[in-house]
Write a protein that holds these residues in place. Structure first.
Motif, short mmCIF file in Angstrom:
data_model
loop_
_atom_site.label_atom_id
_atom_site.label_comp_id
_atom_site.label_asym_id
_atom_site.label_seq_id
_atom_site.Cartn_x
_atom_site.Cartn_y
_atom_site.Cartn_z
N PHE A 140 0.84 -1.19 0.00
CA PHE A 140 0.00 0.00 0.00
C PHE A 140 0.89 1.25 0.00
O PHE A 140 0.89 2.02 -0.94
N HIS A 141 1.68 1.44 1.04
CA HIS A 141 2.58 2.60 1.09
C HIS A 141 3.82 2.37 0.21
O HIS A 141 4.41 1.31 0.27
N HIS B 224 -1.01 3.02 -2.93
CA HIS B 224 -1.21 4.24 -2.15
C HIS B 224 -2.39 5.12 -2.56
O HIS B 224 -3.52 4.67 -2.57
N GLY C 62 -5.35 7.44 6.98
CA GLY C 62 -4.02 8.05 6.88
C GLY C 62 -4.03 9.47 7.37
O GLY C 62 -4.92 9.87 8.13
N HIS D 115 -2.52 6.06 12.33
CA HIS D 115 -2.40 5.96 10.87
C HIS D 115 -2.65 4.52 10.38
O HIS D 115 -3.51 4.28 9.53
N GLU E 23 -6.11 2.49 8.18
CA GLU E 23 -5.97 1.88 6.85
C GLU E 23 -5.81 0.36 6.94
O GLU E 23 -5.52 -0.28 5.94
ZN LIG Z 1 -1.10 5.77 4.95
#
Ligand SMILES: [Zn+2]
Length: 364
Positions: A64-65, A99, A286, A327, A331
């Motif tokens: 994801f990130h 992301h 986030g 954070h 998510e």
């Molecule tokens: Zn994030």
């Protein structure tokens, strides 16, 4: 299946065109030509996750990130980013990041967040601006239907809950080909006047290549006359954050306790309770401080996000309950959604959910 063969499926999950300009998405490490042995899906592609990928015999990590965000000038292994990248390259492991492409998707991060909290009637909190384009083209009347259908077939003409949206008006087109031309109608060197339709459709920016290919394929002329315009309209189905309603209003403390339980967070920092029931809730998975104003404008009773600083809690202005739930926690179910999506699209392929906890924040 090669890494590049999975790109169209990942595009379907989250078009990279949806990503914010500051972001770094797509294939970050590895070759598109490599055969894929298996896919490991994670939140953060840390060195420990690369090790997990090796153990699981997965040579593509979908994270994801983005592990690479601001670029590398040296790769010596002196920090966690460099170490992850070195290990991935040494073991021929590709890394693909999603992301904000998925943050901005209406079925993405914030829809998952809303579903976790039981929010209904959800819509985008900050619709994406400058992402709609308009195609205008001129088609001989007999070919209008074929051109319209070809454009619709690749995603043009979608507005909210409607598709096949177009506008057609009639007029006369003129042209004269030179000696090298080979006109479908009329003769080279002779001016031709033809009854034509002006066809207008809108589409999302990332579809431009497909839309033009479909236009050129379906349009009969040797030289296709067309215009593309950037529209300022916001795209209602794409954008940051989401807002929705709880089925029944909840008392503030009970609401935050529910949020805590459903997201598994170790603690919630929140602005003052206002003694008002909570029903309309805005969320942004986030770092979401930039959306406080939008949540206020939409008259949310609460805004749930992460990474809020001290002074930003004042921005609640005693009009909503502002809550920072962490954070990672905001998510956390994103990777499950990615696994589910990819498994459905590739039922005979190994798509594995990472079990490494990559949340760097701990609660006492
Ligand atoms: Zn994030």
């Amino acid at each position: 299946m090669k890494v590049k063969d999975i790109f169209p499926i990942l595009e379907e999950l989250a078009p990279l065109g949806y990503a914010e300009d500051f972001d770094n998405v797509g294939l970050l490490v590895g070759s598109p030509e490599q055969e894929v042995s298996g896919i490991l899906v994670c939140h953060d592609a840390l060195e420990t996750v690369v090790t997990e990928a090796i153990e699981q015999k997965c040579n593509l990590i979908v994270c994801f990130h983005p592990i690479l965000f601001s670029g590398l000038k040296k790769i010596t292994g002196k920090n966690y980013v460099e170490r992850a990248v070195i290990k991935a390259i040494k073991h021929d492991i590709a890394i693909y990041a999603i992301h904000t492409a998925l943050d901005n998707h209406q079925e993405g991060v914030n829809k998952i967040f809303c579903t976790t909290l039981g929010l209904e009637n959800t819509r985008i909190l900050i619709p994406k601006a400058n992402y709609i384009q308009k195609l205008v083209t001129y088609v001989p009347i007999a070919n209008t239907e074929a051109v319209r259908q070809a454009l619709f077939g690749v995603g043009a003409g979608a507005i909210g809950n409607y598709d096949h949206c177009s506008f057609v008006s009639e007029g006369k087109g003129s042209f004269r080909g030179n000696e090298k031309s080979n006109p479908v109608l009329g003769k080279a060197g002779v001016e031709e006047v033809v009854g034509e339709h002006k066809v207008e459709v809108i589409y999302e920016k990332h579809l431009e290549g497909k839309i033009l290919a479909a236009l050129f394929q379906a349009h009969p002329y040797e030289e296709v006359a067309y215009e593309i315009y950037n529209l300022e309209n916001a795209l209602q189905n794409v954008g940051m954050g989401m807002i929705g309603e709880l089925k029944e209003p909840m008392e503030e403390r009970a609401f935050l306790e529910m949020v805590k339980e459903k997201t598994g967070t170790g603690g919630i920092r929140h602005s003052a309770f206002l003694g008002k029931p909570i029903q309309k809730v805005a969320v942004l998975g986030g770092s979401g401080s930039f959306a406080i104003k939008a949540a206020l404008q939409q008259k949310a009773d609460a805004f749930i996000t992460a990474d809020l600083k001290y002074h930003q809690f004042y921005e609640a202005e005693n009009q909503l309950v502002l809550a920072d739930i962490g954070h990672f926690e905001s998510e956390r179910y994103t990777k499950n959604y990615i696994v589910e999506f990819l498994s459905k699209k590739m039922p005979n392929f190994a798509v594995i959910l990472s079990t490494v906890n990559t949340n760097p924040v701990n609660y006492l």
